[in-house]
Scaffold this motif. Structure first.
Motif, short mmCIF file in Angstrom:
data_model
loop_
_atom_site.label_atom_id
_atom_site.label_comp_id
_atom_site.label_asym_id
_atom_site.label_seq_id
_atom_site.Cartn_x
_atom_site.Cartn_y
_atom_site.Cartn_z
N PRO A 11 -13.19 2.94 -1.73
CA PRO A 11 -14.32 1.83 -1.77
C PRO A 11 -14.67 0.74 -0.50
O PRO A 11 -16.00 -0.47 -0.17
CB PRO A 11 -13.37 0.38 -2.69
CG PRO A 11 -13.02 1.86 -3.63
CD PRO A 11 -12.15 2.75 -2.03
N ALA A 12 -13.13 0.71 0.14
CA ALA A 12 -13.31 -0.04 1.84
C ALA A 12 -14.30 0.26 2.58
O ALA A 12 -15.23 -0.85 3.36
CB ALA A 12 -12.27 -0.36 2.31
N ILE A 13 -14.12 1.38 2.64
CA ILE A 13 -15.44 2.26 3.57
C ILE A 13 -16.75 1.73 3.65
O ILE A 13 -17.45 1.33 3.86
CB ILE A 13 -14.73 3.57 3.70
CG1 ILE A 13 -13.71 3.66 4.47
CG2 ILE A 13 -16.19 4.28 4.41
CD1 ILE A 13 -12.87 4.91 4.49
N GLN A 14 -16.75 1.79 1.90
CA GLN A 14 -18.55 2.01 1.46
C GLN A 14 -18.82 0.17 1.70
O GLN A 14 -19.80 0.15 1.83
CB GLN A 14 -18.36 1.86 -0.41
CG GLN A 14 -17.70 3.35 -0.62
CD GLN A 14 -18.47 4.27 -1.83
OE1 GLN A 14 -17.57 3.22 -2.53
NE2 GLN A 14 -18.23 5.51 -2.29
N LYS A 40 -2.51 12.99 0.80
CA LYS A 40 -2.95 13.14 1.38
C LYS A 40 -4.61 12.18 0.60
O LYS A 40 -5.86 11.69 1.15
CB LYS A 40 -3.81 13.94 2.60
CG LYS A 40 -2.84 14.10 3.45
CD LYS A 40 -3.22 15.40 4.60
CE LYS A 40 -2.02 15.66 5.90
NZ LYS A 40 -2.23 16.18 6.81
N LEU A 41 -5.11 12.93 -0.31
CA LEU A 41 -6.49 12.78 -1.29
C LEU A 41 -6.03 11.65 -1.14
O LEU A 41 -7.24 11.06 -1.97
CB LEU A 41 -6.15 13.61 -2.05
CG LEU A 41 -7.53 14.18 -3.00
CD1 LEU A 41 -8.77 13.73 -1.87
CD2 LEU A 41 -7.61 15.00 -3.45
N GLU A 42 -4.74 10.75 -2.45
CA GLU A 42 -4.50 9.97 -2.44
C GLU A 42 -5.02 8.82 -1.92
O GLU A 42 -5.75 7.84 -2.49
CB GLU A 42 -3.87 9.55 -3.18
CG GLU A 42 -3.44 11.05 -4.85
CD GLU A 42 -2.07 10.57 -5.29
OE1 GLU A 42 -0.43 10.05 -4.34
OE2 GLU A 42 -1.75 11.38 -6.10
N GLU A 43 -4.46 9.29 -0.65
CA GLU A 43 -4.58 7.92 0.97
C GLU A 43 -6.40 7.77 0.45
O GLU A 43 -6.86 7.18 1.27
CB GLU A 43 -4.17 8.41 1.82
CG GLU A 43 -2.45 8.14 1.13
CD GLU A 43 -1.50 8.70 2.76
OE1 GLU A 43 -2.63 8.97 3.99
OE2 GLU A 43 -0.74 8.78 2.46
N VAL A 44 -7.31 8.67 0.65
CA VAL A 44 -8.23 8.76 1.04
C VAL A 44 -9.26 8.13 -0.16
O VAL A 44 -9.96 7.15 0.28
CB VAL A 44 -9.54 9.83 1.34
CG1 VAL A 44 -10.94 9.85 1.45
CG2 VAL A 44 -7.83 10.65 2.45
#
Length: 233
Positions: free
Chosen positions: A178-181, A169-173
């Motif tokens: 970058p896309a979220i930023q 889950k951490l790797e997916e986040v």
């Protein structure tokens, strides 16, 4: 010549059996009457034939004799039962007391107390029992340790599996960060261009004016004085 000995057994012939019943019944009733008359006794006689017919005799009222009979029987039973019950209870208490004393003495012997009166065989028996008890205690202790180790191993596997899930889950986040930023920062969005400030309309003067910063920038151009408003040029 005397009569032969009569064999007492069931008469197979029905007629003979009925005749014998009638004769002996009458004789029995006569004897009961004579007993009550000669001895001043209260006699009650009840007879049922093979066909269920009732024949009875009583020197006085039959119900009163039966009532006295019930009272006598029940009172005798009531007086005998407590005595027998108390005797059995006393024996049971004595047996349990002796058993309790034996167990207490054995317990003291297992604890190493009161060993002086014991013989060699008794001491040897206690030693064997202690060795057996010690062996069973060690086996039980070992089994408990193995069970605890197995429980810890299963818990470790569960924690490792949970750790793997959290790592995934951490790797997916991290990959989506970058896309979220980029979506949150307008300067990094594709196709974004800076534009000049839009003119504003000042009510009452019927003229367009730029924002204060843009207007001051044009009026302070070197080499020019009394600039002409843009809408007059």
């Amino acid at each position: 010549m005397g009569r032969g000995k009569v064999v007492l057994e069931r008469i197979e012939n029905k007629i003979s059996r009925q005749v014998t019943f009638s004769k002996r019944r009458n004789g029995l009733l006569k004897k009961a009457y004579e007993l009550s008359l000669l001895c001043d006794a209260e006699v009650a006689l009840i007879i049922f034939s093979s066909h269920g017919k009732l024949f009875e005799f009583s020197s006085i009222d039959m119900n009163s004799i039966l009532q006295r009979y019930r009272q006598c029987c029940y009172s005798t039973q009531d007086t005998n039962i407590p005595e027998e019950g108390s005797h059995n209870l006393y024996q049971e208490v004595s047996r349990l007391r002796a058993k309790c004393e034996t167990l207490q003495r054995s317990q003291r012997n297992f604890l190493g107390e009161d060993l002086e009166p014991l013989a060699f065989k008794e001491l040897e028996k206690i030693e064997k029992q202690l060795d057996k008890t010690l062996s069973q205690a060690r086996q039980r202790k070992t089994q408990l340790l193995f069970d605890k180790m197995e429980e810890l191993r299963l818990k470790e596997q569960e924690l490792e599996e949970e750790n793997k899930q959290l790592k995934t889950k951490l790797e997916e986040v991290v990959l989506r960060l970058p896309a979220i930023q980029g979506v949150g920062d307008p300067s990094k969005a594709d196709g974004y261009k800076h534009s000049e400030p839009l003119p504003t309309l000042q009510m009452g003067h019927h003229q367009f004016v730029y924002q204060e910063q843009a207007f001051d920038a044009r009026t302070n151009i070197p080499g020019k004085s009394n600039p002409t408003p843009r809408w007059l040029s």
